[in-house]
Design an enzyme around this catalytic site. Structure first.
Site, PDB file in Angstrom:
ATOM      1  CB  ALA A   2      -0.902  -0.012   1.223  1.00  0.00           C
ATOM      2  CB  CYS A   3       2.530   3.218  -2.046  1.00  0.00           C
ATOM      3  SG  CYS A   3       3.609   1.802  -1.766  1.00  0.00           S
ATOM      4  CB  THR A   4      -0.212   7.778  -0.660  1.00  0.00           C
ATOM      5  OG1 THR A   4      -0.988   6.930   0.190  1.00  0.00           O
ATOM      6  CG2 THR A   4      -1.101   8.895  -1.204  1.00  0.00           C
ATOM      7  CD  GLU A  95       0.299   4.520  -5.033  1.00  0.00           C
ATOM      8  OE1 GLU A  95      -0.705   4.416  -4.301  1.00  0.00           O
ATOM      9  OE2 GLU A  95       1.330   5.107  -4.682  1.00  0.00           O
TER      10      GLU A  95
END
Length: 504
Positions: A2-4, A95
């Site tokens: 999970a990334c932003t 991402e």
């Protein structure tokens, strides 16, 4: 994973830089320690083997050195995450994004298949390697490219040849432009150039919402894609537009997901980032143009004012401040305060902000770094074109130690979380002090570096990085001491004789 991500075009940034920034977050229930390093050209392998997928292939000759933010502990592969190479090309990978069943049926992911039985058995089936993934991308692309465009084409050709076992999106930058590539199924991909005057927000969803196939098949001014994308889409009926030019379509609708879980985990993050950078829009109440659960939040838009490093750190550390959804806030209800997944989360592993300033001088590439939970850490700049980084960034090990920036922040965050109201002013002061010092140090050394060749510039850049690391450690140690004292005073087992005294 999970990334932003947030991407900022050169005309939208405060100083004309292209800026690529991404939180790397560990999976739920994991905390993957990270470190910063330089991979020198002579240390780059000539044969690459993926730990996750068992894929093995030869790499090109003549790699260049590059910065990297790999996993600190062995056993899972490299996961190099983000960095600049000697040609001042930046790359952030990846991402994790979502896709849909139609795409996966049309072009399945290339998943590793273990061997069945033993080689001496009559019915033995040998293993089948999988495709490429987040573990691999930086290590097999960044050392071999000299522009953002060439990086797109290299990764695109590798995806077409070997495929991927997961859905991911990757950013590439140089001083002139930023490109964003999204994988589509096992072997297909699209890439779009970020408009110079815009920023992009990406919260674990397939994001590109407009794509021009004619440009991708022709001049490639703003779009690139797998060579057979059009025919593949036609064969599998993936363009869902009711009418109009089939050359222009919405990839988010054709390839992406649209599920209730997106409204909890993904879309609220895009909503809050854009709410911050375009505050004049209607984001709240009955007349809101977009809500945290809107499926049509734009992939890119022009900000209301130029975007700074501090803006990027704020949005990538955010927990829906000043809304009913803030987990540390007082607005709303207990239910609303835990309704959505925040951007600044306990599982943040590292934040790399790749600031590529104009020109090709050695000091033009600045890699801002923070480790651990972004709500409680500080972001500091480091010159990227060096032979090594300071120990405080590189010495992360399995052993928890305050000599490591990663572990020091983990300790601060765990202590401060339960005492947020008592600690947050101290933390904000710490963050401001260090970011200001970083700006000051870079500005001073930029003057010393002006016009110097790389061989003379490198020792000065390493000197600047060491000064920043020493200041960071000093301030981090002080903050840890302060937060430890606050948390100690608030322990449940606290007691003194005066606790039972009554005033008459």
């Amino acid at each position: 994973m999970a990334c932003t991500t947030i991407l900022v075009g050169k005309a939208a940034s405060y100083d004309g830089s292209t800026i690529v920034a991404r939180n790397e977050d560990s999976p739920n229930g994991q905390f993957e320690p990270k470190r910063l390093e330089v991979v020198l050209s002579q240390d780059q392998p000539r044969t690459y083997t993926s730990v996750e997928s068992h894929l093995c292939f030869e790499l090109p000759d003549n790699p260049v050195s590059y910065s990297s933010v790999p996993d600190a502990l062995p056993g899972h592969g490299i996961w190099a995450s983000a960095g600049f190479n000697e040609h001042n090309v930046g790359m952030s990978a990846t991402e994790t994004i979502t896709t849909n069943e139609r795409v996966l049926g049309a072009d399945p992911l290339v998943v590793y298949q273990p061997a069945q039985g033993k080689p001496e058995d009559a019915n033995y089936v040998p293993e089948v390697p999988g495709g490429l993934g987040e573990e691999d991308f930086v290590s097999i692309v960044l050392p071999y490219v000299n522009s953002a465009r060439s990086a797109v084409l290299r990764l695109g050709s590798l995806l077409e040849q070997y495929g991927t076992y997961e859905s991911n999106a990757i950013a590439f930058s140089d001083s002139n432009e930023i490109w964003w590539l999204e994988t589509i199924g096992g072997h297909h991909w699209i890439a779009r150039r970020v408009p110079d005057d815009a920023y992009v927000t990406m919260p674990n969803q397939l994001g590109i919402d407009s794509f021009n196939l004619n440009d991708a098949e022709g001049a490639q001014l703003e779009h690139m894609a797998s060579a057979d994308l059009r025919s593949w889409m036609e064969l599998h009926h993936l363009n869902l537009a009711l009418n109009g030019d089939e050359s222009v379509f919405n990839p988010r609708i054709s390839f992406g997901s649209k599920s209730p879980s997106d409204h909890i985990y993904n879309t609220p993050r895009a909503w809050y980032m854009q709410r911050t950078l375009n505050p004049s829009d209607a984001w709240d109440g009955a007349d809101a143009r977009y809500t945290p659960e809107s499926d049509d939040i734009p992939w890119c838009r022009v900000p209301e004012q130029k975007v700074t490093i501090e803006d990027i750190k704020f949005v990538l550390s955010s927990h829906f401040q000043d809304t009913p959804y803030d987990c540390y806030g007082w607005k709303g209800t207990r239910e609303t305060r835990s309704a959505y997944r925040p951007i600044g989360i306990n599982r943040n592993s590292q934040l790399a902000v790749l600031q590529m300033r104009s020109g090709d001088e050695p000091g033009a590439a600045v890699q801002w770094m923070a480790f651990g939970s972004n709500i409680f850490n500080a972001l500091v700049p480091l010159y990227a074109q060096v032979s090594c980084f300071p120990d405080y960034f590189t010495n992360t090990s399995a052993r928890v130690s305050t000599e490591s920036f990663y572990w020091a922040n983990r300790l601060i965050a765990a202590l401060a979380d339960r005492h947020y109201g008592d600690c947050i002013q101290k933390i904000e002061a710490y963050q401001q002090t260090l970011t200001a010092f970083g700006h000051q140090c870079i500005a001073r050394y930029d003057q010393l570096l002006a016009g110097l060749p790389r061989v003379q510039a490198q020792p000065l850049m390493e000197e600047a990085n060491q000064l920043i690391a020493e200041k960071l450690k000093e301030e981090t140690d002080k903050l840890l001491s302060t937060v430890l004292y606050i948390a100690s005073c608030k322990m449940m087992c606290g007691f003194s004789m005066s606790d039972n005294e009554r005033s008459e």
